[in-house]
Design a protein around this motif. Structure first.
Motif, PDB file in Angstrom:
ATOM      1  N   TYR A   1      34.071  14.998 148.816  1.00 13.67           N
ATOM      2  CA  TYR A   1      33.470  13.789 148.261  1.00 13.67           C
ATOM      3  C   TYR A   1      32.084  14.054 147.675  1.00 13.67           C
ATOM      4  CZ  TYR A   1      37.334  11.532 150.631  1.00 13.67           C
ATOM      5  OH  TYR A   1      38.586  11.171 151.035  1.00 13.67           O
ATOM      6  N   LEU A   2      31.302  14.889 148.347  1.00 15.10           N
ATOM      7  CA  LEU A   2      29.971  15.218 147.825  1.00 15.10           C
ATOM      8  C   LEU A   2      30.044  15.952 146.491  1.00 15.10           C
ATOM      9  CD1 LEU A   2      28.110  16.207 151.105  1.00 15.10           C
ATOM     10  CD2 LEU A   2      27.661  14.213 149.641  1.00 15.10           C
TER      11      LEU A   2
ATOM     12  N   ALA B   1      28.507  14.564 143.043  1.00 17.40           N
ATOM     13  CA  ALA B   1      27.618  15.401 142.228  1.00 17.40           C
ATOM     14  C   ALA B   1      28.097  15.458 140.786  1.00 17.40           C
ATOM     15  CB  ALA B   1      27.515  16.800 142.826  1.00 17.40           C
ATOM     16  N   VAL B   2      29.400  15.520 140.575  1.00 15.59           N
ATOM     17  CA  VAL B   2      29.941  15.518 139.209  1.00 15.59           C
ATOM     18  C   VAL B   2      29.592  14.199 138.516  1.00 15.59           C
ATOM     19  CG1 VAL B   2      32.085  15.418 137.878  1.00 15.59           C
ATOM     20  CG2 VAL B   2      31.792  17.181 139.614  1.00 15.59           C
TER      21      VAL B   2
ATOM     22  N   LYS C   1      40.514  22.131 151.201  1.00 18.06           N
ATOM     23  CA  LYS C   1      41.173  21.871 152.489  1.00 18.06           C
ATOM     24  C   LYS C   1      40.189  21.775 153.658  1.00 18.06           C
ATOM     25  CE  LYS C   1      45.276  22.169 150.718  1.00 18.06           C
ATOM     26  NZ  LYS C   1      45.869  20.958 150.237  1.00 18.06           N
ATOM     27  N   GLY C   2      38.922  22.002 153.385  1.00 11.01           N
ATOM     28  CA  GLY C   2      37.933  21.944 154.458  1.00 11.01           C
ATOM     29  C   GLY C   2      37.505  20.521 154.767  1.00 11.01           C
ATOM     30  N   ARG C   3      36.270  20.379 155.219  1.00 15.85           N
ATOM     31  CA  ARG C   3      35.745  19.058 155.578  1.00 15.85           C
ATOM     32  C   ARG C   3      35.771  18.128 154.371  1.00 15.85           C
ATOM     33  NH1 ARG C   3      30.385  19.470 158.935  1.00 15.85           N
ATOM     34  NH2 ARG C   3      31.008  17.326 159.310  1.00 15.85           N
ATOM     35  N   LYS C   4      36.254  16.921 154.594  1.00 18.06           N
ATOM     36  CA  LYS C   4      36.377  15.944 153.514  1.00 18.06           C
ATOM     37  C   LYS C   4      35.030  15.602 152.897  1.00 18.06           C
ATOM     38  CE  LYS C   4      40.641  13.703 154.862  1.00 18.06           C
ATOM     39  NZ  LYS C   4      41.313  12.449 155.212  1.00 18.06           N
TER      40      LYS C   4
ATOM     41  N   LEU D   1      32.941  20.523 134.757  1.00 13.40           N
ATOM     42  CA  LEU D   1      33.090  19.260 135.491  1.00 13.40           C
ATOM     43  C   LEU D   1      34.529  19.032 135.932  1.00 13.40           C
ATOM     44  CD1 LEU D   1      30.804  16.856 133.423  1.00 13.40           C
ATOM     45  CD2 LEU D   1      30.305  17.939 135.628  1.00 13.40           C
ATOM     46  N   PHE D   2      35.470  19.280 135.023  1.00 12.32           N
ATOM     47  CA  PHE D   2      36.877  19.131 135.391  1.00 12.32           C
ATOM     48  C   PHE D   2      37.267  20.150 136.458  1.00 12.32           C
ATOM     49  CE2 PHE D   2      37.251  16.333 131.857  1.00 12.32           C
ATOM     50  CZ  PHE D   2      38.391  15.588 132.081  1.00 12.32           C
ATOM     51  N   GLY D   3      36.761  21.363 136.328  1.00 15.79           N
ATOM     52  CA  GLY D   3      37.070  22.399 137.307  1.00 15.79           C
ATOM     53  C   GLY D   3      36.564  22.066 138.697  1.00 15.79           C
ATOM     54  N   VAL D   4      35.317  21.597 138.779  1.00 12.97           N
ATOM     55  CA  VAL D   4      34.749  21.228 140.076  1.00 12.97           C
ATOM     56  C   VAL D   4      35.506  20.028 140.637  1.00 12.97           C
ATOM     57  CG1 VAL D   4      32.695  20.313 141.240  1.00 12.97           C
ATOM     58  CG2 VAL D   4      32.469  22.193 139.607  1.00 12.97           C
TER      59      VAL D   4
END
Length: 107
Positions: free
Chosen positions: A83-84, A88-89, A76-79, A65-68
């Protein structure tokens, strides 16, 4: 430092790309390990062994969870993906805790 230690540290720090952190560790590894350890606990039919399994799985779960979460912060891709992944976390924590408690109490 060994390769495994380096990977553990990289996931924890969010240095693994989000797609790998989320799909490989967050989905595949976490689900496979939960199923495996739960089946082992059932085979031993021991509440104490199940508690050890839950403790071990909880440590792995927190690590993932911390890693994700951290990987999403560095993405750096789509924001939207950042956020998703974080949503999910949060949902994973919200829905998993009752299942963990029930698994231990049902023994």
């Amino acid at each position: 430092m060994s390769k495994i230690t380096g990977l553990i540290k990289a996931v924890w720090l969010g240095d693994v790309p989000l797609v790998i952190s989320y799909w490989i560790f967050g989905v595949l590894f976490s689900n496979a390990s939960v199923v495996l350890f739960y089946e082992v606990a059932n085979a031993f039919n021991s509440r104490y062994f199940l508690i050890l399994v839950v403790l071990y799985a909880s440590v792995c779960w927190i690590w993932i969870l911390f890693g994700v979460w951290r990987s999403a912060g560095k993405y750096k891709g789509r924001k939207a993906w950042r956020y998703l992944a974080r949503v999910a976390v949060i949902l994973g924590v919200f829905f998993s805790i009752p299942h963990i408690i029930l698994a231990v109490l049902q023994r």
